[in-house]
Scaffold this motif. Structure first.
Motif, PDB file in Angstrom:
ATOM      1  N   MET A 119     -39.982  31.611  23.903  1.00  0.00           N
ATOM      2  CA  MET A 119     -38.853  32.401  23.414  1.00  0.00           C
ATOM      3  C   MET A 119     -38.515  32.022  21.973  1.00  0.00           C
ATOM      4  O   MET A 119     -38.126  32.878  21.165  1.00  0.00           O
ATOM      5  CB  MET A 119     -37.638  32.220  24.322  1.00  0.00           C
ATOM      6  N   ALA A 120     -38.670  30.734  21.632  1.00  0.00           N
ATOM      7  CA  ALA A 120     -38.463  30.289  20.254  1.00  0.00           C
ATOM      8  C   ALA A 120     -39.521  30.914  19.342  1.00  0.00           C
ATOM      9  O   ALA A 120     -39.217  31.344  18.219  1.00  0.00           O
ATOM     10  CB  ALA A 120     -38.519  28.767  20.175  1.00  0.00           C
ATOM     11  N   PHE A 121     -40.750  30.984  19.818  1.00  0.00           N
ATOM     12  CA  PHE A 121     -41.819  31.629  19.044  1.00  0.00           C
ATOM     13  C   PHE A 121     -41.513  33.105  18.815  1.00  0.00           C
ATOM     14  O   PHE A 121     -41.714  33.627  17.717  1.00  0.00           O
ATOM     15  CB  PHE A 121     -43.158  31.478  19.778  1.00  0.00           C
ATOM     16  N   ASP A 122     -41.004  33.774  19.843  1.00  0.00           N
ATOM     17  CA  ASP A 122     -40.637  35.183  19.720  1.00  0.00           C
ATOM     18  C   ASP A 122     -39.567  35.368  18.648  1.00  0.00           C
ATOM     19  O   ASP A 122     -39.638  36.283  17.827  1.00  0.00           O
ATOM     20  CB  ASP A 122     -40.138  35.709  21.064  1.00  0.00           C
ATOM     21  N   ARG A 123     -38.543  34.507  18.643  1.00  0.00           N
ATOM     22  CA  ARG A 123     -37.477  34.607  17.636  1.00  0.00           C
ATOM     23  C   ARG A 123     -38.012  34.301  16.231  1.00  0.00           C
ATOM     24  O   ARG A 123     -37.580  34.912  15.249  1.00  0.00           O
ATOM     25  CB  ARG A 123     -36.344  33.638  17.968  1.00  0.00           C
ATOM     26  N   TYR A 124     -38.970  33.376  16.154  1.00  0.00           N
ATOM     27  CA  TYR A 124     -39.586  33.052  14.858  1.00  0.00           C
ATOM     28  C   TYR A 124     -40.295  34.271  14.272  1.00  0.00           C
ATOM     29  O   TYR A 124     -40.119  34.602  13.090  1.00  0.00           O
ATOM     30  CB  TYR A 124     -40.567  31.898  15.031  1.00  0.00           C
ATOM     31  N   VAL A 125     -41.093  34.945  15.092  1.00  0.00           N
ATOM     32  CA  VAL A 125     -41.825  36.127  14.620  1.00  0.00           C
ATOM     33  C   VAL A 125     -40.850  37.238  14.248  1.00  0.00           C
ATOM     34  O   VAL A 125     -41.006  37.907  13.218  1.00  0.00           O
ATOM     35  CB  VAL A 125     -42.817  36.618  15.694  1.00  0.00           C
ATOM     36  N   ALA A 126     -39.815  37.446  15.077  1.00  0.00           N
ATOM     37  CA  ALA A 126     -38.870  38.538  14.845  1.00  0.00           C
ATOM     38  C   ALA A 126     -38.088  38.357  13.549  1.00  0.00           C
ATOM     39  O   ALA A 126     -37.791  39.338  12.858  1.00  0.00           O
ATOM     40  CB  ALA A 126     -37.904  38.644  16.024  1.00  0.00           C
ATOM     41  N   ILE A 127     -37.754  37.112  13.198  1.00  0.00           N
ATOM     42  CA  ILE A 127     -36.908  36.871  12.026  1.00  0.00           C
ATOM     43  C   ILE A 127     -37.733  36.582  10.773  1.00  0.00           C
ATOM     44  O   ILE A 127     -37.398  37.045   9.678  1.00  0.00           O
ATOM     45  CB  ILE A 127     -35.936  35.709  12.315  1.00  0.00           C
ATOM     46  N   CYS A 128     -38.821  35.840  10.921  1.00  0.00           N
ATOM     47  CA  CYS A 128     -39.622  35.459   9.750  1.00  0.00           C
ATOM     48  C   CYS A 128     -40.699  36.483   9.402  1.00  0.00           C
ATOM     49  O   CYS A 128     -41.152  36.535   8.253  1.00  0.00           O
ATOM     50  CB  CYS A 128     -40.262  34.095   9.997  1.00  0.00           C
ATOM     51  N   TYR A 218     -36.791  26.531  14.418  1.00  0.00           N
ATOM     52  CA  TYR A 218     -35.448  26.834  13.931  1.00  0.00           C
ATOM     53  C   TYR A 218     -35.201  26.338  12.508  1.00  0.00           C
ATOM     54  O   TYR A 218     -34.362  26.890  11.794  1.00  0.00           O
ATOM     55  CB  TYR A 218     -34.403  26.299  14.908  1.00  0.00           C
ATOM     56  N   LEU A 219     -35.934  25.320  12.097  1.00  0.00           N
ATOM     57  CA  LEU A 219     -35.871  24.931  10.688  1.00  0.00           C
ATOM     58  C   LEU A 219     -36.429  26.040   9.814  1.00  0.00           C
ATOM     59  O   LEU A 219     -35.863  26.370   8.752  1.00  0.00           O
ATOM     60  CB  LEU A 219     -36.652  23.631  10.461  1.00  0.00           C
ATOM     61  N   ARG A 220     -37.530  26.626  10.250  1.00  0.00           N
ATOM     62  CA  ARG A 220     -38.133  27.737   9.507  1.00  0.00           C
ATOM     63  C   ARG A 220     -37.202  28.947   9.502  1.00  0.00           C
ATOM     64  O   ARG A 220     -37.031  29.605   8.462  1.00  0.00           O
ATOM     65  CB  ARG A 220     -39.485  28.099  10.144  1.00  0.00           C
ATOM     66  N   ILE A 221     -36.593  29.231  10.636  1.00  0.00           N
ATOM     67  CA  ILE A 221     -35.656  30.362  10.723  1.00  0.00           C
ATOM     68  C   ILE A 221     -34.451  30.120   9.815  1.00  0.00           C
ATOM     69  O   ILE A 221     -33.982  31.034   9.112  1.00  0.00           O
ATOM     70  CB  ILE A 221     -35.200  30.570  12.183  1.00  0.00           C
ATOM     71  N   ASN A 234     -29.051  38.029   9.036  1.00  0.00           N
ATOM     72  CA  ASN A 234     -28.500  36.706   9.335  1.00  0.00           C
ATOM     73  C   ASN A 234     -27.593  36.726  10.563  1.00  0.00           C
ATOM     74  O   ASN A 234     -27.599  35.804  11.377  1.00  0.00           O
ATOM     75  CB  ASN A 234     -27.722  36.184   8.132  1.00  0.00           C
ATOM     76  N   SER A 235     -26.795  37.791  10.696  1.00  0.00           N
ATOM     77  CA  SER A 235     -25.899  37.904  11.843  1.00  0.00           C
ATOM     78  C   SER A 235     -26.685  38.025  13.147  1.00  0.00           C
ATOM     79  O   SER A 235     -26.359  37.372  14.145  1.00  0.00           O
ATOM     80  CB  SER A 235     -24.987  39.122  11.670  1.00  0.00           C
ATOM     81  N   LYS A 236     -27.733  38.851  13.122  1.00  0.00           N
ATOM     82  CA  LYS A 236     -28.568  39.020  14.322  1.00  0.00           C
ATOM     83  C   LYS A 236     -29.294  37.722  14.661  1.00  0.00           C
ATOM     84  O   LYS A 236     -29.420  37.343  15.834  1.00  0.00           O
ATOM     85  CB  LYS A 236     -29.579  40.147  14.096  1.00  0.00           C
ATOM     86  N   ALA A 237     -29.769  37.027  13.616  1.00  0.00           N
ATOM     87  CA  ALA A 237     -30.479  35.761  13.833  1.00  0.00           C
ATOM     88  C   ALA A 237     -29.557  34.728  14.459  1.00  0.00           C
ATOM     89  O   ALA A 237     -29.932  34.028  15.404  1.00  0.00           O
ATOM     90  CB  ALA A 237     -31.037  35.250  12.511  1.00  0.00           C
ATOM     91  N   LEU A 238     -28.334  34.626  13.943  1.00  0.00           N
ATOM     92  CA  LEU A 238     -27.372  33.667  14.490  1.00  0.00           C
ATOM     93  C   LEU A 238     -27.025  33.985  15.935  1.00  0.00           C
ATOM     94  O   LEU A 238     -26.868  33.084  16.763  1.00  0.00           O
ATOM     95  CB  LEU A 238     -26.098  33.669  13.632  1.00  0.00           C
TER      96      LEU A 238
END
Length: 320
Positions: A119-128, A218-221, A234-238
């Protein structure tokens, strides 16, 4: 000889130490928590699969967590409920039932960490990499990630349990609320060095992979969000990352509190109570945290309840 073999296969399970006066309140509280875990997690999975707008990789990956939470709670809670009204000397469990319960308990914990990693990988791809998200997180990739989240822990835990099952047994007492791997190898009088090395090594490897992957992700995000002036991004990421981090911290606290209590022998009863937290607290909170924090899910829940309320009002009008 047959009687001796039979007796060694029937283990005495200590379970939770509950006074007769507290038995009913403890049973009712644990039963309500279990019902809530089942209803909330299954309800969320059904909602995600029924609503096309929610059939996105992030929500589909979360279904793994909800299914695993139901699995983990079902592994532990029903057995504890059945033992609450049973006197401690009369609490018995068959050895092979104990083996299955130990496997399922560790399997649940392993899947929890694996799912949070993907799930962290999914958020990384979606935001970065938002422009490449659809091409990277395809249905095939989501299925592969889900299979790996269940397959890798299954393989690692299976070896842990096999190493304990191979040992001969000279004891019959399980001083835990439920069976785990430590309960199995403590039944033996043989050398358990291999069990300790592999068991601790697997646990440390799982924790290290989990912490490193989530921290680096999360450091990368955070770097992307700090360098971006897009307030909507930024709001969606948070929002989504905050939800994921809350789930992860809850899992870490529930698991590590057991390790802390192990350092205090005088708190053995508290340790036994804390040992069930991993199978009770995250499963009961994950669906609430995810369901209430993610706007899309919250809106769908509101629509469903509003629709039912409108249908009920229309039926009442027609009857009158």
């Amino acid at each position: 000889m047959d009687n001796e073999t039979f007796n060694m296969d029937i283990l005495q399970l200590e379970g939770l130490k509950v006074s007769p006066e507290s038995s009913f309140p403890a049973f009712l509280l644990l039963l309500l928590i279990y019902v809530f875990i089942i209803v909330s997690n299954i309800g969320l999975v059904v909602l995600i699969f029924m609503e096309r707008s929610l059939q996105e990789p992030m929500y589909l990956l979360f279904c793994n967590m909800s299914i695993n939470d139901v699995f983990g709670a079902t592994t532990i809670i029903p057995r504890i409920l059945s033992d609450i009204f049973t006197p401690i000397p009369d609490r018995y469990i068959h050895y092979y039932e104990c083996v299955v319960q130990a496997f399922c308990a560790h399997f649940h914990a392993g899947i929890s960490h694996a799912v949070l990693i993907i799930m962290a990988f999914d958020r990384y791809v979606a935001i970065c990499n938002p422009l490449r998200y659809a091409t990277i997180m395809t249905n095939r990739v989501v299925v592969a990630l889900s299979v790996s989240a269940w397959g890798v822990p299954f393989f690692l835990v299976a070896i842990v349990i096999i190493l304990s099952v191979r040992l001969s047994r000279c004891r019959r007492s399980v001083t835990n609320p439920f069976c785990d791997n430590a309960s199995l190898f403590k039944l033996s009088c043989e050398n358990i060095l291999i069990n300790n090395i592999y068991g601790l090594g697997t646990a440390m490897l799982t924790m290290a992979c989990s912490l490193c992957s989530v921290t680096l992700t999360y450091l990368r995000i955070a770097m992307v969000c700090l360098s971006s002036k897009n307030k909507a991004l930024n709001s969606k990421a948070l929002q989504t990352c905050g939800t994921h981090l809350a789930m992860y911290i809850l899992l870490l606290l529930s698991g590590n509190i057991i390790i802390i209590f192990h350092r205090f022998p005088d708190l053995s009863d508290e340790r036994k109570l804390a040992s069930i937290l991993l199978h009770v607290v995250p499963p009961s909170m994950n669906a609430v945290i995810y369901g209430l924090q993610i706007k899309a899910i919250r809106e769908q829940i509101y629509i469903i309840f509003t629709r039912k309320k409108l249908l009920w009002w229309c039926e009442m009008k027609l009857q009158n």
